[in-house]
Scaffold this motif. Structure first.
Motif, PDB file in Angstrom:
ATOM      1  N   ALA A  17       0.831  -1.209   0.000  1.00  0.00           N
ATOM      2  CA  ALA A  17       0.000   0.000   0.000  1.00  0.00           C
ATOM      3  C   ALA A  17       0.860   1.251   0.000  1.00  0.00           C
ATOM      4  O   ALA A  17       0.524   2.257  -0.652  1.00  0.00           O
ATOM      5  CB  ALA A  17      -0.933  -0.009   1.211  1.00  0.00           C
ATOM      6  N   CYS A  18       1.965   1.203   0.705  1.00  0.00           N
ATOM      7  CA  CYS A  18       2.902   2.329   0.735  1.00  0.00           C
ATOM      8  C   CYS A  18       3.501   2.555  -0.654  1.00  0.00           C
ATOM      9  O   CYS A  18       3.619   3.696  -1.116  1.00  0.00           O
ATOM     10  CB  CYS A  18       3.999   2.066   1.758  1.00  0.00           C
ATOM     11  N   PHE A  19       3.872   1.458  -1.311  1.00  0.00           N
ATOM     12  CA  PHE A  19       4.370   1.575  -2.679  1.00  0.00           C
ATOM     13  C   PHE A  19       3.327   2.176  -3.606  1.00  0.00           C
ATOM     14  O   PHE A  19       3.616   3.050  -4.419  1.00  0.00           O
ATOM     15  CB  PHE A  19       4.810   0.215  -3.224  1.00  0.00           C
ATOM     16  N   ARG A  27       2.194 -18.921  -8.555  1.00  0.00           N
ATOM     17  CA  ARG A  27       2.143 -17.662  -7.815  1.00  0.00           C
ATOM     18  C   ARG A  27       0.982 -16.774  -8.257  1.00  0.00           C
ATOM     19  O   ARG A  27       0.788 -15.694  -7.701  1.00  0.00           O
ATOM     20  CB  ARG A  27       3.472 -16.912  -7.969  1.00  0.00           C
ATOM     21  N   TYR A  28       0.224 -17.237  -9.225  1.00  0.00           N
ATOM     22  CA  TYR A  28      -0.845 -16.393  -9.763  1.00  0.00           C
ATOM     23  C   TYR A  28      -1.927 -16.036  -8.745  1.00  0.00           C
ATOM     24  O   TYR A  28      -2.325 -14.861  -8.654  1.00  0.00           O
ATOM     25  CB  TYR A  28      -1.462 -17.066 -10.991  1.00  0.00           C
ATOM     26  N   PRO A  29      -2.434 -16.981  -7.943  1.00  0.00           N
ATOM     27  CA  PRO A  29      -3.469 -16.615  -6.970  1.00  0.00           C
ATOM     28  C   PRO A  29      -3.014 -15.530  -5.996  1.00  0.00           C
ATOM     29  O   PRO A  29      -3.779 -14.600  -5.683  1.00  0.00           O
ATOM     30  CB  PRO A  29      -3.757 -17.939  -6.249  1.00  0.00           C
ATOM     31  N   ALA A  30      -1.776 -15.623  -5.520  1.00  0.00           N
ATOM     32  CA  ALA A  30      -1.255 -14.615  -4.589  1.00  0.00           C
ATOM     33  C   ALA A  30      -1.096 -13.271  -5.283  1.00  0.00           C
ATOM     34  O   ALA A  30      -1.359 -12.210  -4.687  1.00  0.00           O
ATOM     35  CB  ALA A  30       0.075 -15.079  -4.006  1.00  0.00           C
ATOM     36  N   MET A  31      -0.673 -13.289  -6.538  1.00  0.00           N
ATOM     37  CA  MET A  31      -0.542 -12.049  -7.304  1.00  0.00           C
ATOM     38  C   MET A  31      -1.895 -11.363  -7.435  1.00  0.00           C
ATOM     39  O   MET A  31      -2.033 -10.152  -7.230  1.00  0.00           O
ATOM     40  CB  MET A  31       0.040 -12.337  -8.683  1.00  0.00           C
ATOM     41  N   LEU A  32      -2.893 -12.152  -7.781  1.00  0.00           N
ATOM     42  CA  LEU A  32      -4.240 -11.608  -7.961  1.00  0.00           C
ATOM     43  C   LEU A  32      -4.775 -11.042  -6.649  1.00  0.00           C
ATOM     44  O   LEU A  32      -5.383  -9.963  -6.629  1.00  0.00           O
ATOM     45  CB  LEU A  32      -5.162 -12.704  -8.488  1.00  0.00           C
ATOM     46  N   SER A  69      -5.835  -7.080  -6.127  1.00  0.00           N
ATOM     47  CA  SER A  69      -7.289  -7.007  -6.275  1.00  0.00           C
ATOM     48  C   SER A  69      -7.932  -5.767  -5.652  1.00  0.00           C
ATOM     49  O   SER A  69      -8.951  -5.293  -6.167  1.00  0.00           O
ATOM     50  CB  SER A  69      -7.953  -8.272  -5.719  1.00  0.00           C
ATOM     51  N   PRO A  70      -7.386  -5.187  -4.565  1.00  0.00           N
ATOM     52  CA  PRO A  70      -8.039  -4.005  -3.999  1.00  0.00           C
ATOM     53  C   PRO A  70      -7.865  -2.729  -4.835  1.00  0.00           C
ATOM     54  O   PRO A  70      -8.512  -1.717  -4.523  1.00  0.00           O
ATOM     55  CB  PRO A  70      -7.345  -3.833  -2.639  1.00  0.00           C
ATOM     56  N   TYR A  71      -7.031  -2.774  -5.868  1.00  0.00           N
ATOM     57  CA  TYR A  71      -6.662  -1.551  -6.567  1.00  0.00           C
ATOM     58  C   TYR A  71      -7.263  -1.504  -7.969  1.00  0.00           C
ATOM     59  O   TYR A  71      -6.898  -2.288  -8.850  1.00  0.00           O
ATOM     60  CB  TYR A  71      -5.131  -1.441  -6.660  1.00  0.00           C
ATOM     61  N   SER A  72      -8.174  -0.559  -8.174  1.00  0.00           N
ATOM     62  CA  SER A  72      -8.831  -0.431  -9.482  1.00  0.00           C
ATOM     63  C   SER A  72      -7.864   0.012 -10.565  1.00  0.00           C
ATOM     64  O   SER A  72      -8.116  -0.211 -11.753  1.00  0.00           O
ATOM     65  CB  SER A  72      -9.995   0.553  -9.387  1.00  0.00           C
ATOM     66  N   GLN A  73      -6.750   0.629 -10.178  1.00  0.00           N
ATOM     67  CA  GLN A  73      -5.781   1.118 -11.163  1.00  0.00           C
ATOM     68  C   GLN A  73      -4.772   0.052 -11.587  1.00  0.00           C
ATOM     69  O   GLN A  73      -3.835   0.343 -12.319  1.00  0.00           O
ATOM     70  CB  GLN A  73      -5.046   2.361 -10.644  1.00  0.00           C
ATOM     71  N   ASP A  93     -12.738 -10.226 -14.084  1.00  0.00           N
ATOM     72  CA  ASP A  93     -12.775  -8.860 -14.601  1.00  0.00           C
ATOM     73  C   ASP A  93     -11.419  -8.155 -14.534  1.00  0.00           C
ATOM     74  O   ASP A  93     -11.181  -7.209 -15.288  1.00  0.00           O
ATOM     75  CB  ASP A  93     -13.806  -8.023 -13.840  1.00  0.00           C
ATOM     76  N   LYS A  94     -10.561  -8.589 -13.633  1.00  0.00           N
ATOM     77  CA  LYS A  94      -9.231  -7.992 -13.518  1.00  0.00           C
ATOM     78  C   LYS A  94      -8.347  -8.323 -14.713  1.00  0.00           C
ATOM     79  O   LYS A  94      -7.399  -7.601 -15.020  1.00  0.00           O
ATOM     80  CB  LYS A  94      -8.548  -8.492 -12.235  1.00  0.00           C
ATOM     81  N   VAL A  95      -8.636  -9.438 -15.367  1.00  0.00           N
ATOM     82  CA  VAL A  95      -7.779  -9.934 -16.446  1.00  0.00           C
ATOM     83  C   VAL A  95      -8.121  -9.234 -17.753  1.00  0.00           C
ATOM     84  O   VAL A  95      -9.230  -9.366 -18.273  1.00  0.00           O
ATOM     85  CB  VAL A  95      -7.934 -11.456 -16.624  1.00  0.00           C
ATOM     86  N   ILE A  96      -7.149  -8.492 -18.300  1.00  0.00           N
ATOM     87  CA  ILE A  96      -7.386  -7.795 -19.561  1.00  0.00           C
ATOM     88  C   ILE A  96      -6.510  -8.319 -20.694  1.00  0.00           C
ATOM     89  O   ILE A  96      -6.638  -7.871 -21.833  1.00  0.00           O
ATOM     90  CB  ILE A  96      -7.195  -6.269 -19.418  1.00  0.00           C
ATOM     91  N   ALA A  97      -5.625  -9.278 -20.390  1.00  0.00           N
ATOM     92  CA  ALA A  97      -4.717  -9.785 -21.417  1.00  0.00           C
ATOM     93  C   ALA A  97      -4.317 -11.217 -21.111  1.00  0.00           C
ATOM     94  O   ALA A  97      -4.422 -11.686 -19.971  1.00  0.00           O
ATOM     95  CB  ALA A  97      -3.471  -8.899 -21.506  1.00  0.00           C
TER      96      ALA A  97
END
Length: 260
Positions: free
Chosen positions: A22-24, A45-50, A54-58, A87-91
């Motif tokens: 969050a600081c980053f 590592r994909y589930p942890a990445m997601l 996930s909290p960040y719309s940007q 919905d997070k996945v765009i590519a």
């Protein structure tokens, strides 16, 4: 505002940010990073990445397995399609061919590449392409498999202008990483000068490939500004112009996906 079109946020060193993502992200916002595309490398590592992003719309993500990942799970076309419904996945990707790190019979790598293309076409989402020492074959597979239907990005571009033109003809965008700032990257600098203003993107590939003046150190999405500035210098324009163009290009490529 800037967009980092290719980064690995789950792999950056957070020590300078009190080990707090969050600081980053607060710093990224301060540095006017409007959007980040976090790229998948493997399934383990994909589930942890997601979960991290996930909290960040940007932040948007891709889903896929890097061509050099040999020991982990290799998803089927059906699995990729299912994962891409988020919905997070765009590519789809990063995917492609890499003959630098992988040797021997690479039938498995070609089949994985084809599977990713098939999944991308099925969900109508662009591809993120990694290619190293396999330029001709990568373009050939993209052409044969009809990847121009969805297009995408040739990420971390390291080829010449003749190659770039072929990629553009296949409906792909050219994305420049910190490598374009390296003194010996003359062919890439030439492409950065010549690529149409509506077909290029900028990226960091962080935590890898930090641009000058951070070369050899850990890379961060906030350093995308240095890539933009260098391209602005090469094209005889301003960083604001490059930021505006690359941002518009990103949204043009992903508009249908982000809007859905």
């Amino acid at each position: 505002m800037l967009i980092d079109s290719h980064c690995h946020l789950d792999r950056i060193d957070l020590k300078p940010y009190q080990d707090d993502f969050a600081c980053f992200m607060a710093e990224a916002d301060k540095q006017q990073i409007e959007h980040l595309l976090c790229i998948a490398i493997d399934m383990e590592r994909y589930p942890a990445m997601l979960e991290l992003v996930s909290p960040y719309s940007q932040i948007s993500v891709s889903v896929g397995v890097h061509p050099n990942e040999r020991d982990g799970h290799d998803p089927s076309v059906e699995e990729l399609i299912a994962l891409a419904s988020n919905d997070k996945v765009i590519a789809i990707g990063e995917t492609g061919l890499d003959y630098f790190r992988s040797e021997g019979d690479l039938t498995w790598q070609h089949q994985r590449f084809i599977n990713h293309i098939e999944a991308a076409k099925a969900v109508n989402k662009p591809l993120i392409i990694h290619t190293r020492d396999a330029g001709h074959d990568s373009l050939q597979v993209l052409k044969e498999q009809g990847a121009d239907q969805v297009g995408g990005i040739i990420h971390c571009f390291t080829e010449d202008w003749a190659y770039a033109k072929k990629a553009l003809d296949l409906n792909f965008y050219i994305s420049f990483s910190g490598i374009v700032t390296f003194n010996n990257a003359l062919a890439i600098k030439e492409v950065a000068k010549l690529v149409p203003q509506d077909r290029f993107l900028i990226e960091t590939d962080s935590p890898y490939l930090a641009p000058v003046p951070f070369r050899g150190k850990p890379n961060y999405p906030t350093y995308v500004r240095h890539v933009a500035q260098h391209i602005a210098d090469l094209r005889g324009t301003t960083i604001n112009k490059i930021a505006d163009l690359s941002t518009a290009n990103f949204y043009n490529l992903f508009n249908q996906v982000l809007a859905s």
